[in-house]
Design a protein around this motif. Structure first.
Motif, PDB file in Angstrom:
ATOM      1  N   THR A 173     -19.874  37.359 -10.219  1.00  0.00           N
ATOM      2  CA  THR A 173     -19.921  37.786  -8.820  1.00  0.00           C
ATOM      3  C   THR A 173     -19.532  36.643  -7.891  1.00  0.00           C
ATOM      4  O   THR A 173     -18.838  36.853  -6.892  1.00  0.00           O
ATOM      5  N   ILE A 174     -19.972  35.445  -8.224  1.00  0.00           N
ATOM      6  CA  ILE A 174     -19.660  34.285  -7.388  1.00  0.00           C
ATOM      7  C   ILE A 174     -18.149  34.082  -7.298  1.00  0.00           C
ATOM      8  O   ILE A 174     -17.600  33.851  -6.212  1.00  0.00           O
ATOM      9  N   LEU A 175     -17.459  34.188  -8.439  1.00  0.00           N
ATOM     10  CA  LEU A 175     -16.025  33.912  -8.462  1.00  0.00           C
ATOM     11  C   LEU A 175     -15.186  35.072  -7.954  1.00  0.00           C
ATOM     12  O   LEU A 175     -14.117  34.858  -7.380  1.00  0.00           O
ATOM     13  N   SER A 176     -15.643  36.289  -8.168  1.00  0.00           N
ATOM     14  CA  SER A 176     -14.837  37.437  -7.747  1.00  0.00           C
ATOM     15  C   SER A 176     -15.132  37.859  -6.309  1.00  0.00           C
ATOM     16  O   SER A 176     -14.217  38.094  -5.518  1.00  0.00           O
ATOM     17  N   GLU A 177     -16.417  37.922  -5.952  1.00  0.00           N
ATOM     18  CA  GLU A 177     -16.796  38.387  -4.618  1.00  0.00           C
ATOM     19  C   GLU A 177     -17.048  37.242  -3.640  1.00  0.00           C
ATOM     20  O   GLU A 177     -17.183  37.479  -2.432  1.00  0.00           O
ATOM     21  N   LYS A 178     -17.136  36.020  -4.162  1.00  0.00           N
ATOM     22  CA  LYS A 178     -17.451  34.839  -3.349  1.00  0.00           C
ATOM     23  C   LYS A 178     -18.778  35.007  -2.607  1.00  0.00           C
ATOM     24  O   LYS A 178     -18.955  34.543  -1.474  1.00  0.00           O
ATOM     25  N   THR A 179     -19.705  35.668  -3.249  1.00  0.00           N
ATOM     26  CA  THR A 179     -21.053  35.832  -2.715  1.00  0.00           C
ATOM     27  C   THR A 179     -22.071  35.563  -3.812  1.00  0.00           C
ATOM     28  O   THR A 179     -21.771  35.712  -5.006  1.00  0.00           O
ATOM     29  N   LEU A 180     -23.280  35.197  -3.402  1.00  0.00           N
ATOM     30  CA  LEU A 180     -24.387  34.988  -4.330  1.00  0.00           C
ATOM     31  C   LEU A 180     -25.592  35.773  -3.801  1.00  0.00           C
ATOM     32  O   LEU A 180     -26.247  35.352  -2.848  1.00  0.00           O
ATOM     33  N   PRO A 181     -25.868  36.939  -4.385  1.00  0.00           N
ATOM     34  CA  PRO A 181     -27.004  37.737  -3.909  1.00  0.00           C
ATOM     35  C   PRO A 181     -28.340  37.040  -4.182  1.00  0.00           C
ATOM     36  O   PRO A 181     -28.524  36.397  -5.216  1.00  0.00           O
ATOM     37  N   ALA A 191     -19.687  32.526   0.541  1.00  0.00           N
ATOM     38  CA  ALA A 191     -19.015  31.235   0.422  1.00  0.00           C
ATOM     39  C   ALA A 191     -18.220  30.909   1.678  1.00  0.00           C
ATOM     40  O   ALA A 191     -17.494  31.752   2.208  1.00  0.00           O
ATOM     41  N   VAL A 192     -18.356  29.684   2.146  1.00  0.00           N
ATOM     42  CA  VAL A 192     -17.573  29.167   3.263  1.00  0.00           C
ATOM     43  C   VAL A 192     -16.201  28.763   2.750  1.00  0.00           C
ATOM     44  O   VAL A 192     -16.051  28.321   1.601  1.00  0.00           O
ATOM     45  N   LYS A 193     -15.178  28.906   3.589  1.00  0.00           N
ATOM     46  CA  LYS A 193     -13.823  28.540   3.173  1.00  0.00           C
ATOM     47  C   LYS A 193     -13.783  27.084   2.703  1.00  0.00           C
ATOM     48  O   LYS A 193     -14.339  26.201   3.347  1.00  0.00           O
ATOM     49  N   GLY A 194     -13.094  26.871   1.607  1.00  0.00           N
ATOM     50  CA  GLY A 194     -13.056  25.559   0.964  1.00  0.00           C
ATOM     51  C   GLY A 194     -13.806  25.549  -0.348  1.00  0.00           C
ATOM     52  O   GLY A 194     -13.602  24.671  -1.186  1.00  0.00           O
ATOM     53  N   PHE A 195     -14.687  26.552  -0.539  1.00  0.00           N
ATOM     54  CA  PHE A 195     -15.458  26.623  -1.785  1.00  0.00           C
ATOM     55  C   PHE A 195     -14.559  26.999  -2.957  1.00  0.00           C
ATOM     56  O   PHE A 195     -13.688  27.862  -2.848  1.00  0.00           O
ATOM     57  N   ASN A 196     -14.782  26.357  -4.072  1.00  0.00           N
ATOM     58  CA  ASN A 196     -14.180  26.764  -5.340  1.00  0.00           C
ATOM     59  C   ASN A 196     -14.940  26.084  -6.466  1.00  0.00           C
ATOM     60  O   ASN A 196     -15.859  25.289  -6.221  1.00  0.00           O
ATOM     61  N   VAL A 197     -14.558  26.399  -7.691  1.00  0.00           N
ATOM     62  CA  VAL A 197     -15.247  25.885  -8.876  1.00  0.00           C
ATOM     63  C   VAL A 197     -14.234  25.241  -9.812  1.00  0.00           C
ATOM     64  O   VAL A 197     -13.162  25.799 -10.063  1.00  0.00           O
ATOM     65  N   ILE A 198     -14.577  24.058 -10.304  1.00  0.00           N
ATOM     66  CA  ILE A 198     -13.823  23.416 -11.387  1.00  0.00           C
ATOM     67  C   ILE A 198     -14.743  23.344 -12.591  1.00  0.00           C
ATOM     68  O   ILE A 198     -15.827  22.762 -12.521  1.00  0.00           O
TER      69      ILE A 198
END
Length: 362
Positions: A173-181, A191-198
């Motif tokens: 959900t975090i990666l697809s919807e950019k939200t964390l319930p 997620a605020v713009k600039g967020f991503n995951v490595i």
């Protein structure tokens, strides 16, 4: 007796954004190219920071430029980045520097292990406050991923394939919807713009906790290769050993390039199962003999030469370290090592000193 504690202790290993603050600041100040939302500099400047400019910006990664361009371009999209490779191919090193250049913060890190809990990816609770107040925003303990979402930063996940599969899937959900319930509060973190995951993963861990097809689709995978040539690997080892020597405040030693080349040659020949001239086939040991291990062997050799020798790194200073890296299995690897010494090192011109030192270290 009284003792005092230094209020400002010297940090043993500064974060990338601290160690290379001057380079990052100079690049950002001179950068007039378009920047993705939330980024501290443009994608082109990030690649320059990683690969160096041959003058004022040091190279952090020595390898194909296109790989770094693909990695940086991925992070400018809504796809997460997976750095894949065998141990010692600088996956962690690259992820740290990418986060430092893009977000100015490489510390939002989840270390993946077989025991990594779901809370490490999502959030946990301050149980004292939870008991006193019930589920409130103040009782939530944010994970590094949640903090990155709130601030528009890069979150790093090390050894993702070591994380249990059910915990991995909390990222969907975090990666697809950019939200964390946060269902306990009836809220969600967007997620605020600039967020991503490595994320990083080890080729050797395939089959441990492989990513589900759904999760893998949310990552763009960049495979970091082992150095392509001896010269490239020697340059990497020499650069990192010099950097580590300064960080550890080891006494300066004369140029150790001869022993660096020897360590790299041994590792490459055993890793590839073939001598450099292509004439002799070799057995390979059970270990990976990565560039990172070559760096470790040389750093130890420098310490020996500095503190217990005359300051010059010689064969005797690296022989025991090489044997320790090669012989992981005391039965099968010991045979491989002895065979290499007798068929290659003993007969090679200019290697008599190394042969003697290696035999003495057995």
């Amino acid at each position: 007796m009284t003792s005092t504690i230094d209020a400002t202790p010297t940090v043993l290993r500064p974060h990338a954004e601290q160690l290379y603050a001057a380079e990052l600041e100079a690049l950002a100040a001179a950068d007039d190219l378009p920047r993705p939302p939330g980024w501290r500099m443009s994608p082109q400047a990030v690649v320059t920071y990683l690969l160096g400019d041959g003058k004022d910006v040091s190279a952090k990664y020595i390898g194909p430029r296109r790989l770094m361009e693909v990695a940086v371009a991925t992070l400018a999209t809504d796809r997460a980045l997976l750095l894949l490779g065998v141990p010692g191919t600088a996956k962690t090193w690259v992820s740290e520097h990418l986060a430092a250049a893009i977000s100015g913060d490489s510390t939002l890190l989840v270390q993946g292990t077989a025991g990594t809990p779901e809370e490490a990816m999502r959030y946990g609770w301050n149980y004292a406050r939870l008991l006193a107040e019930g589920p409130t925003a103040g009782a939530v303990v944010a994970s590094p991923v949640m903090r990155a979402m709130r601030t528009g930063a890069i979150a790093r996940i090390e050894e993702l394939t070591r994380v249990p599969s059910d915990v991995q899937d909390t990222l969907l959900t975090i990666l697809s919807e950019k939200t964390l319930p946060v269902p306990e509060l009836g809220e969600e973190v967007q997620a605020v713009k600039g967020f991503n995951v490595i994320a990083t993963a080890n080729d050797r861990d395939r089959g441990v906790n492989e990513l589900s097809s759904a999760l893998r689709r949310r990552f763009n995978t960049v495979v970091l290769p082992v150095p392509g040539t001896v010269e490239e690997e020697v340059e990497i080892v020499a650069q990192r050993v010099a950097s580590l020597g300064r960080s550890l405040e080891l006494p300066e030693v004369p140029d150790a390039i001869t022993e660096i080349r020897r360590v790299v040659t041994v590792f490459r020949e055993l890793r590839e199962g073939l001598t450099a001239d292509g004439r002799t086939k070799l057995k390979s040991p059970s270990g990976t003999l990565s560039t990172a291990e070559a760096i470790s062997v040389m750093t130890s050799g420098m310490a020996l030469a500095s503190h217990f020798g005359d300051g010059t790194v010689r064969a005797a200073d690296v022989a025991a370290g090489i044997r320790g890296a090669v012989v992981r299995d005391t039965v099968s690897d010991a045979v491989v090592w002895r065979e290499y010494l007798e068929t290659v090192a003993r007969e090679r011109d200019g290697w008599k000193d190394f042969y003697r030192a290696a035999r003495e270290a057995e």
